[in-house]
Design a protein around this motif. Structure first.
Motif, PDB file in Angstrom:
ATOM      1  N   GLY A 173      26.348  42.996 -80.008  1.00 58.86           N
ATOM      2  CA  GLY A 173      26.307  43.192 -78.568  1.00 58.86           C
ATOM      3  C   GLY A 173      25.459  44.376 -78.146  1.00 58.86           C
ATOM      4  N   GLY A 174      24.953  45.140 -79.112  1.00 57.97           N
ATOM      5  CA  GLY A 174      24.034  46.232 -78.810  1.00 57.97           C
ATOM      6  C   GLY A 174      24.615  47.629 -78.878  1.00 57.97           C
ATOM      7  N   ALA A 175      25.879  47.752 -79.285  1.00 57.75           N
ATOM      8  CA  ALA A 175      26.498  49.075 -79.399  1.00 57.75           C
ATOM      9  C   ALA A 175      26.594  49.477 -80.867  1.00 57.75           C
ATOM     10  CB  ALA A 175      27.879  49.077 -78.762  1.00 57.75           C
ATOM     11  N   ASP A 208      18.121  60.153 -75.295  1.00 55.69           N
ATOM     12  CA  ASP A 208      17.604  58.830 -74.960  1.00 55.69           C
ATOM     13  C   ASP A 208      18.441  57.760 -75.665  1.00 55.69           C
ATOM     14  OD1 ASP A 208      16.223  56.562 -74.325  1.00 55.69           O
ATOM     15  OD2 ASP A 208      14.292  57.215 -75.154  1.00 55.69           O
ATOM     16  N   LEU A 209      19.431  57.238 -74.976  1.00 53.29           N
ATOM     17  CA  LEU A 209      20.337  56.278 -75.575  1.00 53.29           C
ATOM     18  C   LEU A 209      19.699  54.912 -75.791  1.00 53.29           C
ATOM     19  CD1 LEU A 209      23.528  57.201 -73.524  1.00 53.29           C
ATOM     20  CD2 LEU A 209      23.039  57.796 -75.892  1.00 53.29           C
ATOM     21  N   LYS A 210      18.542  54.688 -75.172  1.00 57.07           N
ATOM     22  CA  LYS A 210      17.835  53.425 -75.386  1.00 57.07           C
ATOM     23  C   LYS A 210      17.060  53.424 -76.700  1.00 57.07           C
ATOM     24  CE  LYS A 210      17.309  52.426 -70.446  1.00 57.07           C
ATOM     25  NZ  LYS A 210      16.354  52.189 -69.333  1.00 57.07           N
ATOM     26  N   ASP A 211      16.839  54.613 -77.256  1.00 55.22           N
ATOM     27  CA  ASP A 211      16.113  54.711 -78.528  1.00 55.22           C
ATOM     28  C   ASP A 211      17.099  54.517 -79.678  1.00 55.22           C
ATOM     29  OD1 ASP A 211      14.518  55.272 -80.690  1.00 55.22           O
ATOM     30  OD2 ASP A 211      13.638  57.090 -79.836  1.00 55.22           O
ATOM     31  N   LYS A 212      17.406  53.260 -79.956  1.00 51.36           N
ATOM     32  CA  LYS A 212      18.412  52.936 -80.967  1.00 51.36           C
ATOM     33  C   LYS A 212      18.023  53.442 -82.349  1.00 51.36           C
ATOM     34  CE  LYS A 212      21.025  50.532 -78.116  1.00 51.36           C
ATOM     35  NZ  LYS A 212      22.363  50.993 -77.695  1.00 51.36           N
ATOM     36  N   ASP A 213      16.725  53.428 -82.648  1.00 53.10           N
ATOM     37  CA  ASP A 213      16.293  53.911 -83.961  1.00 53.10           C
ATOM     38  C   ASP A 213      16.578  55.398 -84.119  1.00 53.10           C
ATOM     39  OD1 ASP A 213      15.412  51.404 -84.699  1.00 53.10           O
ATOM     40  OD2 ASP A 213      13.331  51.773 -84.099  1.00 53.10           O
ATOM     41  N   GLY A 267      20.010  59.634 -86.272  1.00 52.74           N
ATOM     42  CA  GLY A 267      20.881  60.778 -86.052  1.00 52.74           C
ATOM     43  C   GLY A 267      22.260  60.590 -86.662  1.00 52.74           C
ATOM     44  N   LEU A 268      22.799  59.389 -86.560  1.00 52.25           N
ATOM     45  CA  LEU A 268      24.088  59.107 -87.176  1.00 52.25           C
ATOM     46  C   LEU A 268      24.007  59.230 -88.690  1.00 52.25           C
ATOM     47  CD1 LEU A 268      25.155  56.024 -85.015  1.00 52.25           C
ATOM     48  CD2 LEU A 268      26.245  58.280 -84.998  1.00 52.25           C
ATOM     49  N   LYS A 269      22.899  58.752 -89.247  1.00 51.97           N
ATOM     50  CA  LYS A 269      22.743  58.822 -90.697  1.00 51.97           C
ATOM     51  C   LYS A 269      22.528  60.261 -91.165  1.00 51.97           C
ATOM     52  CE  LYS A 269      20.397  56.604 -94.585  1.00 51.97           C
ATOM     53  NZ  LYS A 269      19.436  55.560 -95.000  1.00 51.97           N
ATOM     54  N   ALA A 270      21.838  61.062 -90.369  1.00 52.04           N
ATOM     55  CA  ALA A 270      21.575  62.455 -90.755  1.00 52.04           C
ATOM     56  C   ALA A 270      22.847  63.297 -90.726  1.00 52.04           C
ATOM     57  CB  ALA A 270      20.520  63.061 -89.832  1.00 52.04           C
TER      58      ALA A 270
END
Length: 394
Positions: A120-122, A323-328, A333-336
């Protein structure tokens, strides 16, 4: 430091980091929307309540912001029902337009919500459930886990039982994915004889039949995974059945979610964990003091991992400059994981599950009359789960 000064230390440090991220807010969205999905009703509600409260405490400490953006939180109860959770996950993503879903508590619910959330995009951040399939071949670029892979905590007890030279064990767990993972994890580290392996219905509260079998088998020790109300009843009934001479090892059975009800019946019993309230680092001490002050109870790993989930999102939004639209960028950031975990050593592996330390913990009664688990010894250092090699994500 005193507990009050520790709490001030954590608040000052994290608020300072938030202020530094302030300019990012102007470059991205106005709000970060987060859906919290926990089990908040029934016998296992205390687990979900700790998760919810841990996340909200982190948000308070961060000034109601994540990565410099105002945070909006929607909380739902999955009722420990996968079908209910699936519908509520869709609503969080489609109706409430959340950027992140944090939850759930239980692994059967996790399996139900991964697709509706991530497709769903989240982003889905699991602060407790960590099934083996998503750690391995079914790893998902939009699923991150701030807790552990389910097997790992149980491996702690398997290793301890092996080190103690226990030759014959009885194993006990509820019949769902996490229960199966728990016994698989235990047996990964334990090489002795399993004389009986019992699976019970999820939510069972009467263990008289199982305890009779344990009494008849007279094993060297028992290992149990019985979270929430199941664990409360099992420990009480274990003592009442006169089985206390048989060592009782467990995971998520004797912890801060169950100890207030188990009380002295659980004291001295061993468990496994990636953290305990007496862990000696400043951020953990500050967290424990702040949690007890706000909620009047001792936090467990459920609260700690949800608190870290908030810090994880905060760090990811900062890295993406709001920028929440920048999913990459959010994913990177989550991985870091550029934050100081309450548990200390912490990083995210290739499968988006943590690499961390694990401990043998022991239930104890504090001088103030409250109960908590305390670290007895470190069993694994910087330990990655056994499924990561099956994950093909770069």
């Amino acid at each position: 430091m005193t507990p009050i000064r520790n709490a001030s230390f954590l608040a000052t440090a994290l608020m300072g980091a938030t202020l530094l991220a302030g300019p990012a807010a102007a470059q991205g969205a106005e709000k970060v929307r987060v859906g919290l999905m926990f089990t908040l009703s029934g016998p296992s509600a205390v687990l979900g309540e700790q998760g919810r409260d841990g996340f909200l405490l982190a948000l308070d400490t961060l000034g109601k912001k994540l990565g410099g953006l105002d945070a909006e939180v929607v909380t739902v109860d999955d009722e420990l029902k996968p079908d209910v959770a699936t519908n509520k996950a869709r609503e969080l993503v489609k109706r409430d337009r959340v950027d992140f879903v944090v939850g759930p508590t239980f692994s059967n619910v996790l399996r139900a919500v991964v697709r509706p959330v991530t497709e769903g995009g989240a982003f889905l951040i699991s602060p407790n459930a960590g099934t083996s399939n998503y750690a391995g071949a079914e790893c998902n670029p939009n699923l991150f886990v701030s807790s552990y892979q389910n097997d790992q905590v149980h491996e702690v007890l398997g290793k301890y039982a092996q080190n103690k030279g226990y030759k014959r064990l009885v194993l006990l767990a509820p019949n769902y994915q996490a229960g199966k993972d728990s016994l698989a994890g235990f047996k990964h580290s334990y090489k002795g004889e399993v004389v009986n392996e019992m699976f019970t219905p999820l939510g069972q509260l009467d263990f008289s039949a199982e305890l009779a079998q344990i009494s008849a088998a007279q094993p060297d020790a028992v290992f149990a995974f019985m979270p929430g109300g199941m664990g409360v009843n099992l420990v009480r009934q274990y003592r009442q059945a006169g089985l206390s001479t048989i060592p009782f090892l467990s995971a998520f059975t004797v912890d801060e979610s169950t100890l207030p009800a188990q009380k002295d019946a659980a004291v001295g019993y061993y468990g496994g964990a990636n953290w305990a309230p007496n862990l000696d680092n400043p951020q953990s001490k500050a967290f424990v003091a702040a949690y007890e002050k706000k909620y009047g109870s001792v936090p467990g790993t459920y609260a700690m991992q949800a608190y870290d989930a908030a810090l994880m999102i905060d760090a990811a939004v900062k890295r993406a400059k709001g920028d929440l639209k920048d999913k990459d960028a959010i994913r990177a950031g989550l991985k870091a994981a550029e934050f100081t975990s309450l548990r200390g050593a912490f990083k995210i592996g290739n499968n988006h599950y943590p690499i961390q330390d694990f401990y043998l913990v022991k239930a104890a009664k504090r001088p103030d009359g409250k109960y908590e688990t305390q670290i007895a010894e470190k069993i694994f250092s910087n330990y990655q789960d056994n499924y990561a090699a099956e994950c093909k994500m770069k």
